[in-house]
Scaffold this motif. Sequence first.
Motif, PDB file in Angstrom:
ATOM      1  N   ASP A 114     -13.926  24.964  14.274  1.00 17.69           N
ATOM      2  CA  ASP A 114     -15.458  24.361  14.319  1.00 17.69           C
ATOM      3  C   ASP A 114     -15.547  24.081  15.872  1.00 17.69           C
ATOM      4  OD1 ASP A 114     -15.666  24.545  11.784  1.00 17.69           O
ATOM      5  OD2 ASP A 114     -15.482  22.432  11.404  1.00 17.69           O
ATOM      6  N   THR A 115     -14.630  23.511  16.419  1.00 14.96           N
ATOM      7  CA  THR A 115     -14.790  23.054  18.023  1.00 14.96           C
ATOM      8  C   THR A 115     -15.128  24.364  18.825  1.00 14.96           C
ATOM      9  OG1 THR A 115     -13.580  21.144  17.692  1.00 14.96           O
ATOM     10  CG2 THR A 115     -13.808  21.836  19.891  1.00 14.96           C
ATOM     11  N   GLU A 116     -14.246  25.357  18.655  1.00 11.80           N
ATOM     12  CA  GLU A 116     -14.229  26.720  19.177  1.00 11.80           C
ATOM     13  C   GLU A 116     -15.692  27.307  18.938  1.00 11.80           C
ATOM     14  OE1 GLU A 116     -12.479  28.329  21.604  1.00 11.80           O
ATOM     15  OE2 GLU A 116     -11.685  26.251  21.971  1.00 11.80           O
ATOM     16  N   ASN A 117     -16.051  27.293  17.694  1.00 12.56           N
ATOM     17  CA  ASN A 117     -17.253  27.922  17.282  1.00 12.56           C
ATOM     18  C   ASN A 117     -18.582  27.346  17.966  1.00 12.56           C
ATOM     19  OD1 ASN A 117     -16.168  29.701  15.529  1.00 12.56           O
ATOM     20  ND2 ASN A 117     -16.403  28.603  13.829  1.00 12.56           N
ATOM     21  N   LEU A 118     -18.795  25.956  17.887  1.00 16.96           N
ATOM     22  CA  LEU A 118     -19.514  24.959  18.781  1.00 16.96           C
ATOM     23  C   LEU A 118     -19.612  25.462  20.104  1.00 16.96           C
ATOM     24  CD1 LEU A 118     -21.813  22.987  18.439  1.00 16.96           C
ATOM     25  CD2 LEU A 118     -19.864  21.475  18.516  1.00 16.96           C
ATOM     26  N   LYS A 119     -18.498  25.595  20.582  1.00 17.75           N
ATOM     27  CA  LYS A 119     -18.453  25.799  22.123  1.00 17.75           C
ATOM     28  C   LYS A 119     -18.813  27.251  22.304  1.00 17.75           C
ATOM     29  CE  LYS A 119     -15.218  26.002  26.020  1.00 17.75           C
ATOM     30  NZ  LYS A 119     -13.667  25.781  26.512  1.00 17.75           N
ATOM     31  N   LEU A 120     -18.621  28.176  21.905  1.00 24.20           N
ATOM     32  CA  LEU A 120     -19.116  29.494  21.890  1.00 24.20           C
ATOM     33  C   LEU A 120     -20.699  29.590  21.584  1.00 24.20           C
ATOM     34  CD1 LEU A 120     -16.441  31.830  20.008  1.00 24.20           C
ATOM     35  CD2 LEU A 120     -16.746  31.806  22.440  1.00 24.20           C
ATOM     36  N   LYS A 121     -20.968  28.824  20.537  1.00 20.50           N
ATOM     37  CA  LYS A 121     -22.682  28.871  20.384  1.00 20.50           C
ATOM     38  C   LYS A 121     -23.409  28.309  21.434  1.00 20.50           C
ATOM     39  CE  LYS A 121     -25.582  29.738  17.296  1.00 20.50           C
ATOM     40  NZ  LYS A 121     -26.138  31.175  17.308  1.00 20.50           N
TER      41      LYS A 121
END
Length: 191
Positions: free
Chosen positions: A40-47
């Motif tokens: 989730d953290t990686e996805n949020l960072k990418l977003k």
Amino acid sequence: MADESTERLLIESKFETLISKSKNYIETRDESELLSLKEDTENLKLKVSEALENIQNENDVKNYLISLKLMLSIIQKFTCSLQLMENMKSKKPLYEQLDTKQMLDILLPHIKCLVEYENWSTNLDTKKLEEDHSFIEALEDQHKRVLLSYLIQDWHNMDEVINLLKIGEIYKNIAEKLVSLSLLSNYWEKH
């Protein structure tokens, strides 16, 4: 415009999920929860990084850039806290007295204001942020006393105590960043 609104809602939802799962992991220490948190953290960072690269509205560039950069900084803080959580090996509920969940609950509405990048400078209430920051500091001081008592009981708790202290420090640092941003925005509005 609808895309920006959808994007903001998605980012806000991802922050809510991140905070919710962080609260759960501190309590349960479930490994699958930690793996999900990392994703989730990686996805949020990418977003957020994508949004930073795709700035379209020239009128809101300053607010947009500031809010996105601060969101990336907050995400980095959460990434650091995840690394610390991963280091916590104890499955015993020794630290249930800690109010890290309350710290996260305090931070969430302020982070949500930041996600509304067009209005964050008017939505971030400096007085409320300062009060919340003071409360988080008081909680952190309370945590230090509780953790030191666990450390006195058994020095083998040292790693766990240090990790939990660092997590509290990270949450306090996020609150400090939000207070600083609010103070700066107030200064910009006056000058």
